[in-house]
Design a protein around this motif. Structure first.
Motif, PDB file in Angstrom:
ATOM      1  N   LEU A  11       0.880  -1.169   0.067  1.00  0.00           N
ATOM      2  CA  LEU A  11       0.122  -0.042  -0.038  1.00  0.00           C
ATOM      3  C   LEU A  11       0.866   1.182   0.088  1.00  0.00           C
ATOM      4  O   LEU A  11       1.879   1.304   0.719  1.00  0.00           O
ATOM      5  CB  LEU A  11      -0.782   0.132   1.053  1.00  0.00           C
ATOM      6  N   GLN A  12       0.214   2.384  -0.879  1.00  0.00           N
ATOM      7  CA  GLN A  12       0.814   3.676  -0.461  1.00  0.00           C
ATOM      8  C   GLN A  12       0.608   4.030   0.746  1.00  0.00           C
ATOM      9  O   GLN A  12      -0.213   3.617   1.489  1.00  0.00           O
ATOM     10  CB  GLN A  12       0.258   4.694  -1.667  1.00  0.00           C
ATOM     11  N   ASP A  13       1.324   5.421   1.013  1.00  0.00           N
ATOM     12  CA  ASP A  13       0.996   6.024   2.528  1.00  0.00           C
ATOM     13  C   ASP A  13      -0.583   6.245   2.543  1.00  0.00           C
ATOM     14  O   ASP A  13      -1.243   6.477   1.607  1.00  0.00           O
ATOM     15  CB  ASP A  13       1.659   7.279   2.433  1.00  0.00           C
ATOM     16  N   PRO A  14      -1.340   6.160   3.708  1.00  0.00           N
ATOM     17  CA  PRO A  14      -2.734   6.337   4.144  1.00  0.00           C
ATOM     18  C   PRO A  14      -2.996   7.685   3.528  1.00  0.00           C
ATOM     19  O   PRO A  14      -4.235   7.838   2.894  1.00  0.00           O
ATOM     20  CB  PRO A  14      -2.605   6.246   5.459  1.00  0.00           C
ATOM     21  N   VAL A  15      -2.338   8.758   3.741  1.00  0.00           N
ATOM     22  CA  VAL A  15      -2.739   9.816   3.220  1.00  0.00           C
ATOM     23  C   VAL A  15      -2.970  10.035   1.668  1.00  0.00           C
ATOM     24  O   VAL A  15      -4.004  10.681   1.203  1.00  0.00           O
ATOM     25  CB  VAL A  15      -1.865  11.227   3.684  1.00  0.00           C
ATOM     26  N   GLN A  16      -1.996   9.333   1.007  1.00  0.00           N
ATOM     27  CA  GLN A  16      -1.953   9.353  -0.538  1.00  0.00           C
ATOM     28  C   GLN A  16      -3.049   8.479  -0.787  1.00  0.00           C
ATOM     29  O   GLN A  16      -4.024   8.694  -1.839  1.00  0.00           O
ATOM     30  CB  GLN A  16      -0.875   8.659  -1.217  1.00  0.00           C
ATOM     31  N   ILE A  17      -3.543   7.202  -0.203  1.00  0.00           N
ATOM     32  CA  ILE A  17      -4.835   6.498  -0.615  1.00  0.00           C
ATOM     33  C   ILE A  17      -6.138   7.142  -0.071  1.00  0.00           C
ATOM     34  O   ILE A  17      -6.948   7.117  -0.978  1.00  0.00           O
ATOM     35  CB  ILE A  17      -4.697   5.111   0.410  1.00  0.00           C
ATOM     36  N   ALA A  18      -6.142   7.940   0.852  1.00  0.00           N
ATOM     37  CA  ALA A  18      -7.332   8.867   1.460  1.00  0.00           C
ATOM     38  C   ALA A  18      -7.844   9.749   0.017  1.00  0.00           C
ATOM     39  O   ALA A  18      -8.840  10.209  -0.090  1.00  0.00           O
ATOM     40  CB  ALA A  18      -7.038   9.556   2.631  1.00  0.00           C
ATOM     41  N   THR A  19      -6.460  10.486  -0.641  1.00  0.00           N
ATOM     42  CA  THR A  19      -6.875  11.257  -1.537  1.00  0.00           C
ATOM     43  C   THR A  19      -7.300  10.651  -2.715  1.00  0.00           C
ATOM     44  O   THR A  19      -8.241  11.344  -3.396  1.00  0.00           O
ATOM     45  CB  THR A  19      -5.320  12.094  -1.682  1.00  0.00           C
ATOM     46  N   ILE A  20      -6.856   9.434  -3.180  1.00  0.00           N
ATOM     47  CA  ILE A  20      -7.479   8.660  -4.164  1.00  0.00           C
ATOM     48  C   ILE A  20      -8.894   8.568  -4.092  1.00  0.00           C
ATOM     49  O   ILE A  20      -9.684   8.690  -4.747  1.00  0.00           O
ATOM     50  CB  ILE A  20      -6.553   7.458  -4.506  1.00  0.00           C
ATOM     51  N   LEU A  21      -9.352   7.978  -2.610  1.00  0.00           N
ATOM     52  CA  LEU A  21     -10.551   7.690  -2.405  1.00  0.00           C
ATOM     53  C   LEU A  21     -11.513   8.927  -2.400  1.00  0.00           C
ATOM     54  O   LEU A  21     -12.370   8.804  -2.916  1.00  0.00           O
ATOM     55  CB  LEU A  21     -10.480   7.036  -0.966  1.00  0.00           C
ATOM     56  N   GLY A  22     -10.859  10.064  -1.780  1.00  0.00           N
ATOM     57  CA  GLY A  22     -11.813  11.206  -1.903  1.00  0.00           C
ATOM     58  C   GLY A  22     -12.192  11.850  -3.212  1.00  0.00           C
ATOM     59  O   GLY A  22     -13.203  12.117  -3.485  1.00  0.00           O
ATOM     60  N   ASN A  23     -11.069  11.404  -4.052  1.00  0.00           N
ATOM     61  CA  ASN A  23     -11.352  11.886  -5.626  1.00  0.00           C
ATOM     62  C   ASN A  23     -12.178  11.030  -6.284  1.00  0.00           C
ATOM     63  O   ASN A  23     -12.762  11.522  -7.392  1.00  0.00           O
ATOM     64  CB  ASN A  23      -9.875  12.139  -6.054  1.00  0.00           C
ATOM     65  N   LYS A  24     -12.433   9.804  -5.965  1.00  0.00           N
ATOM     66  CA  LYS A  24     -13.322   8.880  -6.470  1.00  0.00           C
ATOM     67  C   LYS A  24     -14.900   9.085  -5.679  1.00  0.00           C
ATOM     68  O   LYS A  24     -15.734   8.663  -6.452  1.00  0.00           O
ATOM     69  CB  LYS A  24     -12.849   7.446  -6.061  1.00  0.00           C
ATOM     70  N   GLY A  25     -14.866  10.010  -4.736  1.00  0.00           N
ATOM     71  CA  GLY A  25     -16.357  10.448  -4.220  1.00  0.00           C
ATOM     72  C   GLY A  25     -16.611   9.269  -3.034  1.00  0.00           C
ATOM     73  O   GLY A  25     -17.624   9.283  -2.514  1.00  0.00           O
ATOM     74  N   ILE A  26     -15.439   8.749  -2.374  1.00  0.00           N
ATOM     75  CA  ILE A  26     -15.676   7.967  -1.353  1.00  0.00           C
ATOM     76  C   ILE A  26     -15.102   8.807  -0.082  1.00  0.00           C
ATOM     77  O   ILE A  26     -14.060   9.158   0.095  1.00  0.00           O
ATOM     78  CB  ILE A  26     -14.880   6.583  -1.339  1.00  0.00           C
ATOM     79  N   SER A  27     -16.162   8.911   0.928  1.00  0.00           N
ATOM     80  CA  SER A  27     -15.801   9.511   2.214  1.00  0.00           C
ATOM     81  C   SER A  27     -15.688   8.419   3.241  1.00  0.00           C
ATOM     82  O   SER A  27     -16.546   7.541   3.283  1.00  0.00           O
ATOM     83  CB  SER A  27     -16.903  10.696   2.552  1.00  0.00           C
ATOM     84  N   ASP A  28     -15.109   8.663   4.408  1.00  0.00           N
ATOM     85  CA  ASP A  28     -15.126   7.726   5.426  1.00  0.00           C
ATOM     86  C   ASP A  28     -16.300   7.747   6.343  1.00  0.00           C
ATOM     87  O   ASP A  28     -16.521   7.020   7.179  1.00  0.00           O
ATOM     88  CB  ASP A  28     -13.738   8.070   6.424  1.00  0.00           C
ATOM     89  N   GLN A  29     -17.080   8.913   6.185  1.00  0.00           N
ATOM     90  CA  GLN A  29     -18.310   8.976   6.660  1.00  0.00           C
ATOM     91  C   GLN A  29     -19.669   8.150   6.210  1.00  0.00           C
ATOM     92  O   GLN A  29     -20.590   8.297   6.611  1.00  0.00           O
ATOM     93  CB  GLN A  29     -18.749  10.560   6.936  1.00  0.00           C
ATOM     94  N   MET A  30     -19.412   7.623   4.998  1.00  0.00           N
ATOM     95  CA  MET A  30     -20.570   7.038   4.286  1.00  0.00           C
ATOM     96  C   MET A  30     -20.575   5.543   4.579  1.00  0.00           C
ATOM     97  O   MET A  30     -19.444   5.028   5.058  1.00  0.00           O
ATOM     98  CB  MET A  30     -20.323   7.418   2.793  1.00  0.00           C
ATOM     99  N   LYS A  31     -21.603   4.879   4.180  1.00  0.00           N
ATOM    100  CA  LYS A  31     -21.754   3.737   4.079  1.00  0.00           C
ATOM    101  C   LYS A  31     -21.226   3.040   2.752  1.00  0.00           C
ATOM    102  O   LYS A  31     -21.695   3.638   1.763  1.00  0.00           O
ATOM    103  CB  LYS A  31     -23.083   3.064   4.084  1.00  0.00           C
ATOM    104  N   ILE A  32     -20.287   2.417   2.779  1.00  0.00           N
ATOM    105  CA  ILE A  32     -19.589   1.971   1.561  1.00  0.00           C
ATOM    106  C   ILE A  32     -19.777   0.483   1.237  1.00  0.00           C
ATOM    107  O   ILE A  32     -19.470  -0.419   2.199  1.00  0.00           O
ATOM    108  CB  ILE A  32     -17.969   1.993   1.737  1.00  0.00           C
ATOM    109  N   VAL A  33     -20.192   0.145   0.185  1.00  0.00           N
ATOM    110  CA  VAL A  33     -20.545  -1.218  -0.309  1.00  0.00           C
ATOM    111  C   VAL A  33     -19.640  -1.547  -1.304  1.00  0.00           C
ATOM    112  O   VAL A  33     -19.665  -0.970  -2.431  1.00  0.00           O
ATOM    113  CB  VAL A  33     -21.875  -1.437  -0.458  1.00  0.00           C
ATOM    114  N   VAL A  34     -18.827  -2.536  -1.033  1.00  0.00           N
ATOM    115  CA  VAL A  34     -17.640  -3.071  -2.304  1.00  0.00           C
ATOM    116  C   VAL A  34     -18.262  -4.241  -2.861  1.00  0.00           C
ATOM    117  O   VAL A  34     -18.770  -5.452  -2.174  1.00  0.00           O
ATOM    118  CB  VAL A  34     -16.346  -3.294  -1.489  1.00  0.00           C
ATOM    119  N   TYR A  35     -18.052  -4.849  -3.891  1.00  0.00           N
ATOM    120  CA  TYR A  35     -18.338  -5.993  -4.749  1.00  0.00           C
ATOM    121  C   TYR A  35     -17.212  -6.360  -5.570  1.00  0.00           C
ATOM    122  O   TYR A  35     -16.725  -5.277  -6.383  1.00  0.00           O
ATOM    123  CB  TYR A  35     -19.533  -5.712  -5.351  1.00  0.00           C
TER     124      TYR A  35
END
Length: 286
Positions: A75-99
């Motif tokens: 894995l990349q650094d957590p901050v870098q991953i968090a940036t990628i996730l945020g740019n995708k529209g994924i927030s840590d406050q949301m209900k996230i369903v993965v498939y």
């Protein structure tokens, strides 16, 4: 007297249902269909890009687990991953369903990464795309671009294992190292470019053992003896790995979410990192 009997029957039924539960982090296609339109729910396709382009769950965004790595699938650094996730529209406050397609490999990997980064509510679609199609739920070919969000990482260090921790664990009976690859990979007979064998003292449990023939997670009653039979018990600290720890994610969910094991980690560097250091010993099953 009649009302007491009814209450006793109801209580017994609820107990039975609880015993057969699949864990709080698994969601069925029917239940996902009921909540999918909420602004607080984001559905993430962990499938390959070409599969996503052909067809995907309506409203799902695509996230390639490989986009979160630096080298050797680590894995990349957590901050870098968090940036990628945020740019995708994924927030840590949301209900996230993965498939994924139904193998539970790629969705399991993203699931564990999100849990490691501190996402508060992550679920995996039981049976993946296969189950969604079987349930005749909406699909599309049109890609979805998520609205940029903020993902605030709160790293859960207790879910992560480094190579040094694995070295210590291999000498400590309080730990159980679990190789979730196939038996052929584990015992060194599989065709591979890697050094054949496994991390010393690791036990083998193929990740497929936690899944039904339909690709859904087995019930708690089925899962418990599978782990206990190879010495993976709740009084131990468990460290999971495979070749790149992609397959370890669904086993992490089974242990941590479904069976409530208190101490479970994933060795992110996995066998790829371990065998690349010549000083690291390798065991081969007799």
């Amino acid at each position: 007297m009649k009302s007491i009997t009814i209450l006793s029957f109801t209580a017994g039924l609820l107990f039975l249902l609880a015993d057969l539960s699949y864990g709080q982090d698994i969601i069925s296609a029917a239940d996902l269909a009921q909540i999918i339109k909420s602004d607080q729910v984001v559905v993430v396709s962990a499938r390959k890009a070409e599969d996503y382009k052909k067809v995907h769950i309506t409203g799902a965004i695509h996230l390639d687990h490989k986009s979160l790595y630096k080298e050797k699938s680590m894995l990349q650094d957590p901050v870098q991953i968090a940036t990628i996730l945020g740019n995708k529209g994924i927030s840590d406050q949301m209900k996230i369903v993965v498939y994924d397609n139904g193998s539970a490999k790629y969705s399991g990997r993203i699931y564990w990464i999100l849990k490691y980064l501190g996402a508060k509510d992550v679920k995996m679609l039981d049976g993946g795309m296969k189950a969604w199609r079987m349930a005749r739920k909406p699909v599309t070919k049109n890609p979805t671009t998520g609205k940029k969000a903020r993902f605030n990482p709160a790293v859960d260090k207790s879910s992560f294992a480094s190579m040094s921790q694995v070295k210590q664990a291999s000498k400590n009976p309080a730990y159980v190292l679990v190789d979730v690859r196939s038996f052929e990979e584990y015992n060194g007979t599989a065709q591979t470019k890697l050094r054949p064998g496994h991390v010393p003292k690791a036990v083998n449990l193929n990740y497929k053992e936690v899944l039904t023939a339909q690709g859904t997670l087995k019930s708690n009653a089925e899962l418990a003896p599978i782990f206990a039979n190879v010495g993976i018990t709740k009084n131990k600290e468990i460290i999971l790995y495979c070749e790149s720890s992609v397959r370890a994610g669904i086993v992490y969910l089974a242990l941590k979410s479904a069976l409530k094991y208190p101490k479970v980690r994933v060795y992110d560097g996995a066998y790829l990192e371990w065998e690349s250091f010549k000083e690291n010993k390798i065991e081969v099953a007799p």
